[in-house]
Design an enzyme around this catalytic site. Structure first.
Site, PDB file in Angstrom:
ATOM      1  N   SER A 109      23.609  15.473  27.880  1.00 13.74           N
ATOM      2  CA  SER A 109      22.727  14.304  27.789  1.00 13.74           C
ATOM      3  C   SER A 109      23.020  13.511  26.526  1.00 13.74           C
ATOM      4  CB  SER A 109      21.267  14.745  27.828  1.00 13.74           C
ATOM      5  OG  SER A 109      21.019  15.755  26.882  1.00 13.74           O
ATOM      6  N   GLU A 167      21.467  10.447  23.770  1.00 13.52           N
ATOM      7  CA  GLU A 167      20.270   9.755  23.279  1.00 13.52           C
ATOM      8  C   GLU A 167      20.634   8.373  22.715  1.00 13.52           C
ATOM      9  OE1 GLU A 167      17.336  12.037  21.024  1.00 13.52           O
ATOM     10  OE2 GLU A 167      17.420  10.461  19.498  1.00 13.52           O
ATOM     11  N   ASP A 191       5.967  10.042  13.685  1.00  8.89           N
ATOM     12  CA  ASP A 191       5.558   9.888  12.286  1.00  8.89           C
ATOM     13  C   ASP A 191       4.970   8.501  12.142  1.00  8.89           C
ATOM     14  OD1 ASP A 191       6.602  12.365  11.235  1.00  8.89           O
ATOM     15  OD2 ASP A 191       8.576  11.518  11.665  1.00  8.89           O
ATOM     16  N   PHE A 215      18.668  10.869   6.002  1.00  8.75           N
ATOM     17  CA  PHE A 215      17.789  11.283   7.102  1.00  8.75           C
ATOM     18  C   PHE A 215      17.521  12.793   7.025  1.00  8.75           C
ATOM     19  CE2 PHE A 215      17.030  12.881  11.372  1.00  8.75           C
ATOM     20  CZ  PHE A 215      15.939  12.094  11.741  1.00  8.75           C
ATOM     21  N   HIS A 264      22.750  18.043  23.945  1.00  6.38           N
ATOM     22  CA  HIS A 264      22.152  16.709  23.844  1.00  6.38           C
ATOM     23  C   HIS A 264      22.805  16.014  22.651  1.00  6.38           C
ATOM     24  CE1 HIS A 264      18.984  13.704  24.394  1.00  6.38           C
ATOM     25  NE2 HIS A 264      18.757  13.721  23.087  1.00  6.38           N
TER      26      HIS A 264
HETATM   27  P1  FAD Z   1       4.205  18.382  16.534  1.00 11.04           P
HETATM   28  O1  FAD Z   1       4.757  19.357  17.502  1.00 11.04           O
HETATM   29  O2  FAD Z   1       2.827  17.886  16.742  1.00 11.04           O
HETATM   30  O3  FAD Z   1       4.336  19.055  15.090  1.00 11.04           O
HETATM   31  C1  FAD Z   1       4.167  18.261  13.907  1.00 11.04           C
HETATM   32  C2  FAD Z   1       3.821  19.182  12.738  1.00 11.04           C
HETATM   33  O4  FAD Z   1       2.499  19.674  12.895  1.00 11.04           O
HETATM   34  C3  FAD Z   1       4.716  20.421  12.607  1.00 11.04           C
HETATM   35  O5  FAD Z   1       4.882  20.694  11.226  1.00 11.04           O
HETATM   36  C4  FAD Z   1       3.906  21.528  13.262  1.00 11.04           C
HETATM   37  O6  FAD Z   1       4.255  22.803  12.745  1.00 11.04           O
HETATM   38  C5  FAD Z   1       2.491  21.097  12.884  1.00 11.04           C
HETATM   39  N1  FAD Z   1       1.461  21.501  13.833  1.00 11.04           N
HETATM   40  C6  FAD Z   1       1.500  21.423  15.177  1.00 11.04           C
HETATM   41  N2  FAD Z   1       0.335  21.848  15.706  1.00 11.04           N
HETATM   42  C7  FAD Z   1      -0.467  22.165  14.664  1.00 11.04           C
HETATM   43  C8  FAD Z   1      -1.802  22.677  14.531  1.00 11.04           C
HETATM   44  N3  FAD Z   1      -2.540  22.943  15.605  1.00 11.04           N
HETATM   45  N4  FAD Z   1      -2.298  22.888  13.281  1.00 11.04           N
HETATM   46  C9  FAD Z   1      -1.554  22.621  12.171  1.00 11.04           C
HETATM   47  N5  FAD Z   1      -0.289  22.148  12.232  1.00 11.04           N
HETATM   48  C10 FAD Z   1       0.250  21.912  13.465  1.00 11.04           C
HETATM   49  N6  FAD Z   1      10.167  10.428  16.332  1.00 11.04           N
HETATM   50  C11 FAD Z   1       9.872   9.175  16.766  1.00 11.04           C
HETATM   51  O7  FAD Z   1       9.082   8.457  16.114  1.00 11.04           O
HETATM   52  N7  FAD Z   1      10.404   8.687  17.932  1.00 11.04           N
HETATM   53  C12 FAD Z   1      11.256   9.402  18.695  1.00 11.04           C
HETATM   54  O8  FAD Z   1      11.723   8.935  19.733  1.00 11.04           O
HETATM   55  C13 FAD Z   1      11.593  10.725  18.258  1.00 11.04           C
HETATM   56  N8  FAD Z   1      12.421  11.512  19.004  1.00 11.04           N
HETATM   57  C14 FAD Z   1      12.684  12.795  18.595  1.00 11.04           C
HETATM   58  C15 FAD Z   1      13.512  13.608  19.378  1.00 11.04           C
HETATM   59  C16 FAD Z   1      13.800  14.910  18.989  1.00 11.04           C
HETATM   60  C17 FAD Z   1      14.687  15.771  19.857  1.00 11.04           C
HETATM   61  C18 FAD Z   1      13.273  15.419  17.770  1.00 11.04           C
HETATM   62  C19 FAD Z   1      13.593  16.822  17.327  1.00 11.04           C
HETATM   63  C20 FAD Z   1      12.440  14.631  16.980  1.00 11.04           C
HETATM   64  C21 FAD Z   1      12.132  13.312  17.387  1.00 11.04           C
HETATM   65  N9  FAD Z   1      11.300  12.486  16.627  1.00 11.04           N
HETATM   66  C22 FAD Z   1      11.002  11.215  17.055  1.00 11.04           C
HETATM   67  C23 FAD Z   1      10.761  12.965  15.335  1.00 11.04           C
HETATM   68  C24 FAD Z   1       9.354  13.569  15.480  1.00 11.04           C
HETATM   69  O9  FAD Z   1       8.448  12.610  15.961  1.00 11.04           O
HETATM   70  C25 FAD Z   1       8.932  14.053  14.089  1.00 11.04           C
HETATM   71  O10 FAD Z   1       9.711  15.174  13.723  1.00 11.04           O
HETATM   72  C26 FAD Z   1       7.449  14.359  13.912  1.00 11.04           C
HETATM   73  O11 FAD Z   1       7.213  14.533  12.506  1.00 11.04           O
HETATM   74  C27 FAD Z   1       6.937  15.608  14.620  1.00 11.04           C
HETATM   75  O12 FAD Z   1       6.864  15.424  15.956  1.00 11.04           O
HETATM   76  P2  FAD Z   1       6.580  16.683  16.930  1.00 11.04           P
HETATM   77  O13 FAD Z   1       6.496  16.138  18.281  1.00 11.04           O
HETATM   78  O14 FAD Z   1       7.539  17.756  16.653  1.00 11.04           O
HETATM   79  O15 FAD Z   1       5.109  17.093  16.389  1.00 11.04           O
END
Ligand code: FAD
Length: 288
Positions: free
Chosen positions: A15, A17, A109, A218, A266
């Site tokens: 895949s 991106e 973020d 980054f 990916h």
């Molecule tokens: P979460 O899974 O919600 O985790 C965020 C943080 O909160 C982690 O430190 C986790 O340990 C903590 N956490 C989770 N649940 C709890 C809880 N219940 N209590 C306390 N802490 C908790 N960003 C963009 O803006 N746009 C994109 O398109 C994008 N694509 C991405 C694609 C990939 C493959 C990856 C790996 C990252 C991507 N990101 C993107 C970045 C991502 O949005 C950031 O890394 C963001 O900071 C965390 O997103 P997450 O979905 O992992 O969050």
């Protein structure tokens, strides 16, 4: 087609991106790049989503063009932080209506200069909540992000993995990793994930480094390690040679993953075709 079914049926996936350009001109320039990569027969292509929904319309527009104008399976990324529940539902409704079958559910973020006080009252604050919402549609194969070196805000690797498991228990079908450059982090993550009962596909995210300064910045922000020896070699090289070194490194990295039995990849393309074409060609991956 649903990504977790593709992986289950084939036992492998490739895949790519892309990030959505800022305007229509940029989108028009990107479409030929996507069509060039389409010839490699990727199983899906993903389109990122801007922080806090900032470029959400551009994501939707590019996803529509891929869905309607190519044979590719698009997977939009969707982030929930800073967005209202209603807005997220509107986007998911639209994707369902378009026949999109895959979504990468992320927290995202916040854009610089915004704070919790700017959140809509009904904003979802972690990816797990968005997985819960997306799962209610019963229409999507749901992907989530995971972090072999741990998410930068996580209190510990163990807690980060537990939070990842919660996303999976909520209905995520597969995960894609943050980029990593030392495969030991990925192998260790797979072992730890297996031990706590995570059994979904965990697809490695591969970033060919072309610009060490940009990628280095980054990686510092997100806590990803780049081997010092690679940084030193790339910093000393001319831009052209640095590109070749980054490409060669990605080929070696994937070759090692293949030797260890990894069959899903990916690629973060940075909206460029040639590098990924070279890498796949060297590894005899994708349609040649
Ligand atoms: P979460 O899974 O919600 O985790 C965020 C943080 O909160 C982690 O430190 C986790 O340990 C903590 N956490 C989770 N649940 C709890 C809880 N219940 N209590 C306390 N802490 C908790 N960003 C963009 O803006 N746009 C994109 O398109 C994008 N694509 C991405 C694609 C990939 C493959 C990856 C790996 C990252 C991507 N990101 C993107 C970045 C991502 O949005 C950031 O890394 C963001 O900071 C965390 O997103 P997450 O979905 O992992 O969050």
């Amino acid at each position: 087609m649903k990504i977790h079914e593709i992986i289950k049926n084939q036992g492998k996936s490739i895949s790519f991106e892309f990030f959505p350009p800022k305007d229509l001109d940029g989108e028009n320039r990107l479409v030929p790049v996507i069509k060039r990569l389409e010839t490699l027969g990727p199983d899906f292509v993903s389109v990122t989503y801007g922080a806090g929904g900032s470029t959400g319309k551009n994501t939707v527009s590019l996803v529509e063009r891929i869905q309607e104008g190519t044979s590719l399976t698009p997977m939009p990324h969707l982030t929930c932080i800073g967005q209202s529940y209603g807005d997220l539902k509107t986007i998911l409704d639209h994707y369902k209506h378009l026949g999109i079958e895959n979504v990468l559910a992320l927290r995202g973020d916040l854009p610089q200069g915004t704070s919790d006080a700017d959140f809509p009252e009904d904003c979802l604050t972690c990816a797990k909540d968005l997985v819960d919402l997306t799962a209610t549609y019963q229409a999507f194969s749901i992907g989530v992000a995971c972090y072999p070196e741990g998410h930068i805000e996580a209190p510990s690797l163990e807690k980060d993995l537990l939070f990842t498991k919660r996303k999976i228990d909520s209905g995520a079908h597969f995960a894609i990793t943050q980029m990593f450059f030392e495969n030991r982090f990925y192998y260790d993550f797979l072992n730890r994930a297996e031990k706590i009962g995570i059994h979904i596909p965990i697809i490695p995210g591969i970033m060919p480094i072309l610009d060490i300064k940009r990628t280095g910045e980054f990686c510092r922000r997100c806590g990803t390690t780049i081997p010092n020896s690679l940084v030193a070699r790339m910093e000393k090289a001319s831009p052209e040679d640095a590109g070749l070194i980054g490409r060669e490194f990605a080929i070696e990295q994937c070759a090692d993953l293949i030797r260890q039995g990894v069959r899903c990849f990916h690629f973060y393309t940075m909206n460029q075709a040639e590098t990924v074409i070279d890498i796949l060609g060297s590894l005899s991956l994708g349609r040649q």
